[in-house]
Design a protein around this motif. Structure first.
Motif, PDB file in Angstrom:
ATOM      1  N   VAL A  96      67.245   2.807  74.555  1.00 53.34           N
ATOM      2  CA  VAL A  96      67.190   1.618  73.724  1.00 53.34           C
ATOM      3  C   VAL A  96      67.879   0.513  74.525  1.00 53.34           C
ATOM      4  O   VAL A  96      69.014   0.689  74.959  1.00 53.34           O
ATOM      5  CB  VAL A  96      67.922   1.852  72.384  1.00 53.34           C
ATOM      6  N   GLN A 117      69.286  -2.231  73.846  1.00 51.29           N
ATOM      7  CA  GLN A 117      70.552  -2.754  73.332  1.00 51.29           C
ATOM      8  C   GLN A 117      71.707  -1.815  73.649  1.00 51.29           C
ATOM      9  O   GLN A 117      72.860  -2.199  73.628  1.00 51.29           O
ATOM     10  CB  GLN A 117      70.459  -2.950  71.805  1.00 51.29           C
ATOM     11  N   SER A 173      60.569  -9.113  65.767  1.00 49.21           N
ATOM     12  CA  SER A 173      60.883  -7.943  66.587  1.00 49.21           C
ATOM     13  C   SER A 173      62.076  -8.212  67.511  1.00 49.21           C
ATOM     14  O   SER A 173      62.796  -7.289  67.876  1.00 49.21           O
ATOM     15  CB  SER A 173      59.661  -7.466  67.373  1.00 49.21           C
ATOM     16  N   ARG A 228      65.204  -8.445  64.950  1.00 50.70           N
ATOM     17  CA  ARG A 228      65.547  -7.083  64.523  1.00 50.70           C
ATOM     18  C   ARG A 228      66.405  -6.398  65.592  1.00 50.70           C
ATOM     19  O   ARG A 228      67.458  -5.820  65.309  1.00 50.70           O
ATOM     20  CB  ARG A 228      64.251  -6.314  64.305  1.00 50.70           C
ATOM     21  N   ALA A 229      65.961  -6.504  66.820  1.00 56.52           N
ATOM     22  CA  ALA A 229      66.659  -5.829  67.916  1.00 56.52           C
ATOM     23  C   ALA A 229      68.063  -6.398  68.108  1.00 56.52           C
ATOM     24  O   ALA A 229      69.032  -5.658  68.273  1.00 56.52           O
ATOM     25  CB  ALA A 229      65.856  -5.974  69.198  1.00 56.52           C
ATOM     26  N   TRP A 230      68.170  -7.716  68.062  1.00 49.93           N
ATOM     27  CA  TRP A 230      69.470  -8.335  68.325  1.00 49.93           C
ATOM     28  C   TRP A 230      70.447  -8.076  67.187  1.00 49.93           C
ATOM     29  O   TRP A 230      71.631  -7.876  67.431  1.00 49.93           O
ATOM     30  CB  TRP A 230      69.305  -9.855  68.565  1.00 49.93           C
ATOM     31  N   TRP A 290      70.516  -5.461  65.380  1.00 47.98           N
ATOM     32  CA  TRP A 290      70.970  -4.075  65.514  1.00 47.98           C
ATOM     33  C   TRP A 290      72.041  -3.970  66.600  1.00 47.98           C
ATOM     34  O   TRP A 290      73.072  -3.340  66.421  1.00 47.98           O
ATOM     35  CB  TRP A 290      69.785  -3.164  65.840  1.00 47.98           C
ATOM     36  N   TYR A 350      65.777  -7.123  74.823  1.00 43.56           N
ATOM     37  CA  TYR A 350      64.405  -6.648  74.628  1.00 43.56           C
ATOM     38  C   TYR A 350      64.090  -6.553  73.139  1.00 43.56           C
ATOM     39  O   TYR A 350      64.985  -6.343  72.322  1.00 43.56           O
ATOM     40  CB  TYR A 350      64.233  -5.255  75.251  1.00 43.56           C
ATOM     41  N   PRO A 351      62.809  -6.675  72.762  1.00 46.27           N
ATOM     42  CA  PRO A 351      62.441  -6.554  71.346  1.00 46.27           C
ATOM     43  C   PRO A 351      62.336  -5.094  70.912  1.00 46.27           C
ATOM     44  O   PRO A 351      62.290  -4.206  71.762  1.00 46.27           O
ATOM     45  CB  PRO A 351      61.056  -7.206  71.313  1.00 46.27           C
ATOM     46  N   LEU A 352      62.310  -4.883  69.607  1.00 48.45           N
ATOM     47  CA  LEU A 352      62.125  -3.534  69.086  1.00 48.45           C
ATOM     48  C   LEU A 352      61.086  -3.569  67.961  1.00 48.45           C
ATOM     49  O   LEU A 352      61.072  -4.509  67.161  1.00 48.45           O
ATOM     50  CB  LEU A 352      63.445  -2.989  68.529  1.00 48.45           C
ATOM     51  N   PHE A 374      61.364   1.490  65.069  1.00 42.07           N
ATOM     52  CA  PHE A 374      62.704   1.786  65.548  1.00 42.07           C
ATOM     53  C   PHE A 374      63.657   2.057  64.396  1.00 42.07           C
ATOM     54  O   PHE A 374      64.488   2.966  64.450  1.00 42.07           O
ATOM     55  CB  PHE A 374      63.220   0.613  66.383  1.00 42.07           C
TER      56      PHE A 374
END
Lengths: 541, 315
Positions: A51, A53, A117, A120-122, A124, A192-194, A198
């Protein structure tokens, strides 16, 4: 004499045999490049789930680089950021950034790569409950303290206040303070996006991530054996991979990987073992890639804990000028390092050749002069700490000998078993000697060679182990952050670099070179500044 | 015999428990850095992230509490998790088959080649074959395993293919090659022990061949084959079996170097890496497994004594 003659005969026979086989193997390397095909490349077992992140080490980053595409990407040669998933990244004040996305990027499960997307990733990554290693990268964004209030506290929000989705293809980022390098930073894998998938099970996701890159997973990660990826055919045409698939074969030992490369069992080794360096250029010719890398090696000085010894600038200058950088890089590292002449690495936009000036030039007479002027160090003794597990012994001892010879000071090299042991002693202020230190960038910006190592906040959270504090440096960095014109910003970072050069809190000794090689069955192999293979471009011969 | 076996198995329990406690204590008391920092490598672990991970993995608990949590978990079938979130049991069960296969192939090579070479040398004492065995074993014993390993890897793995076009051995272990993949590493792993076994067999057999009962057997007019195998070799086997039994454990745990050279991701390499990273749970799990292998190998050796020497009886 009879023995010698027969030995010659044997040698002759071997040469004949080698010549014969050389003829027979040369014919299969002249066909034109073609699309498709599979190759195997070297990898070390990534530390944990894939992942972005949560990945701060190079092996995981290597695979993520194939599986994901970020908002920006870096040019393999100039290291300038260029737009990738982002169509535009705009700001008027370096504080609020509007990011527009391109059409055409999808996740490997078909889901569109939209603004959500990334958000969401950031979110998290910024949440301390997830203990993601990329967490510190989000603390510039407004509201990060609500998601990461500190130990023994609970986050009071799950979404960063500073991230706003405008529409499907647009979002804005508000930072706590202006930061002119934000766009450059966005190529780092923490950004990066997720996909939606995820959220259901982050842990399972890490075993077979669904990315948006040129390659997609081909089955799950086979721990300690291999990670297989295959071309993602719905990737935007201009960046689409040429190869059908790539197997990352996991090695514990680079010597073995190198032998496999020589036998063409694997096709690319992007980190050659030290033992190979002497002969690799003969054996691989122009299939040996040797280029500057982002690392810088320093001699660190404990300014805060031992001002009696290292507090005077003359002493620091004397040490720097008593080090023969040329000799160290040539004789100890066989040319696999280059003498450092700036705090900023040569591959980074903003590097100035010879910026260190006089203090970066070997001058034992001047060094001795400065040293005596300043009255030397208490007890006429210096310790040089290093970690014994990383091949640093030789150069530290060379520095010790040079200081001894040129300054007449008593120098002892002090080995620590591991790097962490040395850090512990430095942080506990138990260790008062100089120490070996290195830095390699997270993203290719001059700023990344200054703030994480020399700023006040880096004493707590970064790599400022010397405890260097200079208010002028802090304000100059803040000014550079505020710049809206990149060229203007860069000038200010260079001004901050000049302040560090003047103060010399660490002594830059060398910069790193990366060495890679590939077999004759592949071509178009490029390695980026972070030492990652650009696999999408690779083709079979 | 049955009661003896049960008694031995029951005795093994405290040994195993004691081993887990000691090893856990050792990894816990190992001097040096914080395991979270070790994971972060050469960059400083972010203090907040490190604190959250310490809390998650109970790294700040006192030793006895940590051990108690670990061992109660083990009894419920949970062998714990590494700091990077992998199940320890998964890691060990992944690695163990490679180590076991490698050890078995090596063991077979060492037992067969070693004993046969030893017998041939003993029966033709002072002749060419005896000299050959003595000199070649001396050579093998005096060369460190990693030298043998790298040389064979380069010559058989790289040169054979590049210069002679024979693609049989690979410099690294390829699972897809099946049994063939184990041959080269197993030979390297077995080489030193093989030499010891050959020399031990030679000495031991020569000694028994001089014994009175062998002379009697020959005088009785038994065929030479029966004299050697049934009377000589059977009695000569006791020290060899002892050595082989102890060595099986050594092959399992001591394959670190061979595994590393040939890139076999077995228990040895796993343990070495975990000791470095201070991953207590993996070290305890892996070492306990090796202790278990030792105990079983020892038990088998003891039972074999009775088979080889009728004077030994277990009640």
């Amino acid at each position: 004499m009879r023995g010698a003659t027969s030995a010659k005969w044997v040698a002759g026979a071997v040469v004949v045999a080698m010549a014969a086989t050389a003829c027979s193997t040369s014919k299969d390397s002249d066909s034109a490049g073609k699309s498709g095909g599979n190759i195997t490349v070297v990898l070390g077992e990534p530390q944990h789930g894939l992942v972005g992140q949560n990945t701060a080490e190079s092996e995981g980053a290597e695979v993520l680089h194939a599986l994901f595409t970020g908002l920006v990407d870096y040019d393999n040669k100039t290291n300038e950021p260029k737009l990738a998933v982002a169509e535009a990244i705009d700001t008027t004040d370096s504080k609020t950034w509007t990011i527009k996305l391109k059409d055409g990027y999808t996740f490997h499960n078909g889901e569109k790569v939209d603004a959500q997307s990334f958000v969401r990733a950031w979110n998290w990554g910024a949440n301390q409950d997830n203990a993601a290693e990329g967490l510190p990268f989000f603390d510039k964004i407004e509201g990060s303290e609500e998601l990461a209030p500190g130990k023994d506290k609970k986050p009071t929000a799950t979404e960063l206040k500073g991230l706003k989705v405008v529409d499907e293809k647009t979002f804005t980022v508000t930072l706590k303070a202006p930061f002119s390098q934000f766009k450059t930073m966005l190529g780092y894998n923490a950004f990066y996006p997720l996909p939606k998938a995820f959220e259901a099970d982050p842990k399972k996701f890490g075993e077979a991530p669904i990315g948006n890159g040129a390659f997609q997973m081909d089955g799950a990660w086979d721990h300690n054996k291999q990670i297989k990826v295959k071309r993602y055919d719905k990737y935007p045409a201009e960046g689409r991979a040429k190869l059908e698939g790539v197997t990352f074969k996991i090695y514990d030992n680079l010597d073995t990987a190198y032998n496999d490369l020589r036998a063409d069992n694997i096709q690319i080794v992007d980190k050659l073992p030290v033992s190979a360096l002497a002969t690799v250029s003969q054996e691989f010719g122009d299939r040996y890639i040797y280029k500057p890398e982002s690392g810088v090696g320093y001699l660190g000085l404990p300014l805060a804990t031992n001002p009696e010894a290292f507090g005077k600038i003359e002493i620091r200058k004397a040490i720097s000028m008593a080090i023969d950088r040329d000799a160290i890089t040539k004789t100890i590292f066989n040319g696999t390092r280059k003498p450092a002449d700036d705090f900023i690495n040569p591959i980074i936009p903003g590097y100035r050749k010879g910026a260190l000036g006089e203090v970066g030039t070997y001058n034992p007479t001047k060094a001795k002069e400065l040293w005596t002027q300043a009255g030397g160090v208490p007890g006429n003794k210096i310790e040089l700490g290093y970690n014994a597990d990383g091949g640093h012994k030789e150069w530290i001892e060379a520095v010790a000998n040079q200081l001894k010879a040129n300054l007449g000071v008593d120098v002892t090299a002090k080995p620590y078993a591991k790097f962490g042991d040395m850090l512990d002693d430095l942080q506990a202020k138990k260790y008062k000697g100089a120490f070996r230190m290195a830095w390699s960038m997270d993203y290719p910006a001059a700023e990344n060679y200054l703030r994480p190592i020399f700023s006040k906040v880096a004493i707590e959270t970064g790599s400022n182990y010397g405890g260097y504090v200079n208010e002028e440096f802090e304000t100059t960095m803040a000014e550079a952050d505020k710049a809206t014109d990149p060229a203007e910003g860069l000038k200010l970072y260079q001004k901050a670099d000049d302040i560090v050069i003047k103060d010399l809190p660490y002594i830059p000794v060398f910069t790193y070179m990366s060495s890679s090689a590939y077999s004759k069955s592949v071509k178009n192999v490029e390695i980026d500044a972070q030492g990652r293979m650009d696999l999408a471009k690779v083709e079979l011969n | 015999m049955g009661r003896y076996l049960i008694r031995r198995l029951i005795q093994a329990i405290p040994v195993l428990l004691g081993a887990t406690f000691l090893i856990y204590l050792l990894t816990f008391a190992m001097p040096g850095a914080d395991p979270i920092q070790l994971l972060a490598g050469e960059k400083k672990a972010d203090p907040l992230v490190a604190a959250m991970l310490r809390e998650k993995y109970h790294l700040d608990d006192p030793f006895l509490l940590q051990y108690w949590n670990y061992i109660t978990g083990v009894f419920q079938g949970d062998f714990g998790e590494t700091l990077s979130g992998r199940k320890v049991l998964d890691m060990i069960t992944e690695a163990f088959p490679y180590t076991m296969n490698l050890a078995i192939v090596a063991f077979v090579i060492e037992a067969i080649v070693g004993v046969v070479a030893g017998i041939m040398a003993a029966l033709r004492r002072g002749k060419f074959i005896d000299q050959l065995v003595l000199i070649s074993t001396l050579l093998v014993i005096s060369i460190p395993v990693f030298v043998t390993g790298f040389v064979l890897q380069l010559t058989l793995g790289v040169k054979l293919k590049n210069e002679w076009g024979i693609d049989f051995f690979s410099p690294s272990f390829n699972e897809a090659d099946g049994f063939r993949a184990y041959l080269l590493p197993a030979f390297v792993l077995a080489s030193t022990s093989l030499a010891y076994v050959a020399r031990l067999t030679r000495t031991s057999l020569m000694e028994t061949m001089r014994a009175d009962y062998v002379r009697t057997a020959t005088a009785k007019g038994l065929p030479r084959r029966r004299v050697v195998v049934n009377h000589g070799l059977r009695n000569a086997m006791i020290p060899i079996v002892t050595f082989l039994g102890a060595d099986l454990g050594g092959l399992m745990g001591g394959a670190v170097i061979t595994e590393r050279i040939f890139n076999i991701h077995g228990v040895g390499g796993l343990l070495a890496k975990s000791v470095y990273l201070k991953e207590g749970a993996v070290v305890v799990g892996g070492v306990t497994l090796l202790v278990l292998v030792y105990l079983i190998a020892n038990l088998i050796v003891d039972l074999l004594y009775a088979v080889l020497d009728p004077r030994i009886r277990y009640a």
